[in-house]
Design an enzyme around this catalytic site. Structure first.
Site, PDB file in Angstrom:
ATOM      1  N   HIS A 236      53.439  58.885  48.908  1.00  0.00           N
ATOM      2  CA  HIS A 236      54.080  59.785  47.942  1.00  0.00           C
ATOM      3  C   HIS A 236      53.831  59.284  46.528  1.00  0.00           C
ATOM      4  CE1 HIS A 236      57.114  56.643  48.373  1.00  0.00           C
ATOM      5  NE2 HIS A 236      57.921  57.205  47.491  1.00  0.00           N
TER       6      HIS A 236
ATOM      7  N   ASP B 203      55.649  52.936  42.715  1.00  0.00           N
ATOM      8  CA  ASP B 203      55.515  51.700  43.496  1.00  0.00           C
ATOM      9  C   ASP B 203      54.626  51.903  44.730  1.00  0.00           C
ATOM     10  OD1 ASP B 203      57.766  53.315  44.233  1.00  0.00           O
ATOM     11  OD2 ASP B 203      58.503  51.733  45.543  1.00  0.00           O
ATOM     12  N   HIS B 204      54.129  53.144  44.916  1.00  0.00           N
ATOM     13  CA  HIS B 204      53.248  53.409  46.064  1.00  0.00           C
ATOM     14  C   HIS B 204      51.835  53.824  45.651  1.00  0.00           C
ATOM     15  CE1 HIS B 204      56.546  53.134  49.015  1.00  0.00           C
ATOM     16  NE2 HIS B 204      57.243  53.372  47.922  1.00  0.00           N
TER      17      HIS B 204
HETATM   18 ZN   LIG Z   1      59.163  53.057  47.042  1.00  0.00          ZN
HETATM   19 ZN   LIG Z   2      59.872  56.557  46.727  1.00  0.00          ZN
END
Ligand SMILES: [Zn+2]
Ligand SMILES: [Zn+2]
Length: 300
Positions: free
Chosen positions: A60, A64-65
């Site tokens: 997503h 942080d991804h």
């Molecule tokens: Zn996350």
């Molecule tokens: Zn998230």
């Protein structure tokens, strides 16, 4: 099948802790799963050759991804990568990356393809010769998917101990292919079912950011290894629900319901300095649980 952890943290930066990024090795294929900020430095640190990565899966669009993705793509370009790269992720990712490349006036030295995940339904996003990837919906604040990766069944294992020492290689090959072996008179010699053993497929499921969702286990029944986020421990269950995250106990519930063989929990909130209570909490519901630990390689 090997699963290596490059990041165990969540959105809030914490010294010495890296955000989500994982490498799954399937024979000679390397899949990068999520690509938090600084992932390319983690690849360098753990001596993972970036050119071997053919597929990147993004769950997503929380930073942080995926905030490490543009950096990694630009470094591929600086190093004159020629191997094609496929990025599998949500709607909007292609637009963001292409805009960044456009305004940097970067022309890529390699072919970059984007494949869309479906945030509403399970979807077969990739079929390779030795594995498949399905995405499945997670419940988070924005569209988010998990991934189920299945290493397809290898050829049957021939039970060599049961065969005579002078067994002809040509017959051995037939057994391995699943055939019965006949002699010259056409009489059955060696029944395949008696002299070989089926090797089952191996599965790995990745549940990135999600609120506790009892619907999830149906996407990965009897999974060999489940990674599930555990941002909080149980005393913060209200906060977990409010932010669409899970607790260690809830991750364990999902593993139990799915009849998983092993569970790894990660994506820990920066408010915690140690995670031993996460382990205790999860183990009370599901065993074996392991804490995601940066750099460790888990064999499936
Ligand atoms: Zn996350
Ligand atoms: Zn998230």
């Amino acid at each position: 099948l090997e699963f290596r952890v490059l990041g165990t943290g969540s959105a809030n930066p914490q010294l010495g802790v890296h955000p989500s990024a994982f490498v799954l090795t399937i024979e000679n294929h390397l899949l990068l799963i999520d690509c938090g900020e600084g992932t390319q430095y983690q690849l360098l640190k753990y001596k993972i050759k970036p050119t071997r990565i053919k597929y990147i899966l993004i769950s997503h669009l929380h930073g942080d991804h995926y905030f490490g993705l543009i950096g990694l793509i630009c470094s591929f370009n600086l190093n004159h990568r020629t191997e094609p790269l496929t990025v599998i992720g949500p709607e909007g990712l292609e637009e963001i990356i292409l805009a960044q490349l456009k305004y940097a006036q970067s022309k890529l030295s390699f072919e970059l393809t984007f494949l869309l995940t479906n945030p509403l339904n399970t979807e077969n996003v990739l079929i390779e010769s030795t594995f498949t990837v399905f995405s499945f919906p997670l419940k988070h604040r924005i569209p988010c998917t998990g991934f189920l990766i299945t290493k397809t069944a290898p050829p049957r294992k021939v039970l060599a101990d049961l065969l005579p020492a002078n067994f002809a290689p040509v017959y051995y090959k037939l057994l391995k292919e699943g055939q019965d072996v006949y002699d010259e008179l056409g009489q059955k010699w060696y029944k395949n079912s008696e002299y070989t053993q089926a090797m089952g497929p191996k599965t790995f499921a990745y549940c990135s950011d999600t609120i506790f969702d009892a619907d999830l286990p149906k996407y990965f029944p009897n999974v060999d290894l489940l990674y599930h986020e555990a941002t909080f421990s149980e005393e913060q269950v209200d906060r977990a629900t409010f932010t669409f995250h899970s607790t260690a106990g809830q991750a364990a519930e999902i593993a139990k319901m799915a009849k998983a063989k092993q569970l790894i929990i990660g994506h820990f909130s920066s408010r915690y300095q140690s995670y031993s209570h996460f382990l205790k909490e999860s183990e009370a519901i599901f065993q074996p649980t392991m804490l995601a630990e940066e750099g460790l390689n888990y064999i499936i």
